[in-house]
Design a protein around this motif. Sequence first.
Motif, PDB file in Angstrom:
ATOM      1  N   GLY A 130       6.508  -2.608  -0.233  1.00 33.02           N
ATOM      2  CA  GLY A 130       5.180  -2.237   0.245  1.00 33.02           C
ATOM      3  C   GLY A 130       5.212  -1.807   1.697  1.00 33.02           C
ATOM      4  N   ARG A 131       4.051  -1.426   2.200  1.00 32.10           N
ATOM      5  CA  ARG A 131       3.908  -1.025   3.607  1.00 32.10           C
ATOM      6  C   ARG A 131       2.691  -1.699   4.208  1.00 32.10           C
ATOM      7  NH1 ARG A 131       7.007   3.729   5.209  1.00 32.10           N
ATOM      8  NH2 ARG A 131       5.814   3.685   7.108  1.00 32.10           N
ATOM      9  N   LYS A 132       2.791  -1.968   5.492  1.00 31.72           N
ATOM     10  CA  LYS A 132       1.640  -2.472   6.246  1.00 31.72           C
ATOM     11  C   LYS A 132       1.700  -1.786   7.600  1.00 31.72           C
ATOM     12  CE  LYS A 132      -1.068  -6.319   7.605  1.00 31.72           C
ATOM     13  NZ  LYS A 132      -1.519  -7.625   7.308  1.00 31.72           N
ATOM     14  N   GLY A 133       0.824  -0.836   7.819  1.00 28.88           N
ATOM     15  CA  GLY A 133       0.852  -0.064   9.054  1.00 28.88           C
ATOM     16  C   GLY A 133       2.164   0.693   9.162  1.00 28.88           C
ATOM     17  N   SER A 134       2.858   0.512  10.271  1.00 27.57           N
ATOM     18  CA  SER A 134       4.137   1.209  10.482  1.00 27.57           C
ATOM     19  C   SER A 134       5.327   0.364  10.012  1.00 27.57           C
ATOM     20  CB  SER A 134       4.308   1.559  11.964  1.00 27.57           C
ATOM     21  OG  SER A 134       4.298   0.371  12.745  1.00 27.57           O
ATOM     22  N   ASP A 135       5.045  -0.759   9.364  1.00 26.86           N
ATOM     23  CA  ASP A 135       6.115  -1.636   8.869  1.00 26.86           C
ATOM     24  C   ASP A 135       6.309  -1.476   7.373  1.00 26.86           C
ATOM     25  OD1 ASP A 135       6.473  -2.694  11.384  1.00 26.86           O
ATOM     26  OD2 ASP A 135       5.306  -4.499  10.996  1.00 26.86           O
ATOM     27  N   VAL A 136       7.507  -1.774   6.929  1.00 30.55           N
ATOM     28  CA  VAL A 136       7.810  -1.802   5.514  1.00 30.55           C
ATOM     29  C   VAL A 136       8.066  -3.256   5.114  1.00 30.55           C
ATOM     30  CG1 VAL A 136      10.260  -1.281   5.887  1.00 30.55           C
ATOM     31  CG2 VAL A 136       9.254  -0.846   3.674  1.00 30.55           C
ATOM     32  N   GLU A 137       7.423  -3.685   4.034  1.00 27.18           N
ATOM     33  CA  GLU A 137       7.643  -5.025   3.495  1.00 27.18           C
ATOM     34  C   GLU A 137       8.859  -4.932   2.582  1.00 27.18           C
ATOM     35  OE1 GLU A 137       6.749  -9.085   2.731  1.00 27.18           O
ATOM     36  OE2 GLU A 137       5.788  -7.754   4.178  1.00 27.18           O
TER      37      GLU A 137
END
Length: 142
Positions: A130-137
Amino acid sequence: MGWNLTAPRFAPDPKDPSIIAVCKACGKEWMRFLSWIGKLEYFSRARPGSYCAYAWGDQGFYAGTWNKEGFRLAAIAVVPEARRQGLGTTMLRHLLFSMQNAGRRRLTFRCAAGSPSEQWWLKRGARPIGRKGSDVEMEIIA
């Protein structure tokens, strides 16, 4: 130069001097401000015994919390002079071994999308979930 092969030391206090030293030396802006430590303390307060960290002297550490499925990694860091010598991989292997011994299989974490750290994780078997903002989970199933 480089890191000394030392046994990891359990660091039960998020403000352990070795962890603070690595945070300040690692060169990552978000880590130097130490705000992640306060968040980790807050979340682990509700679940006593969930916080876990190991330090390899003042060269590197990982920290996070145990959960039902596995481990949520809050931070893993190596000081610049000890990078590219296997310490990060050694710490990851230690964490995965600890998870297996605890009967937990899922490691989750976030890193900056498109960063060298994302590539490092992908090479070690992590997969994006997944993604959250500019981060990747990401996750690794041990």
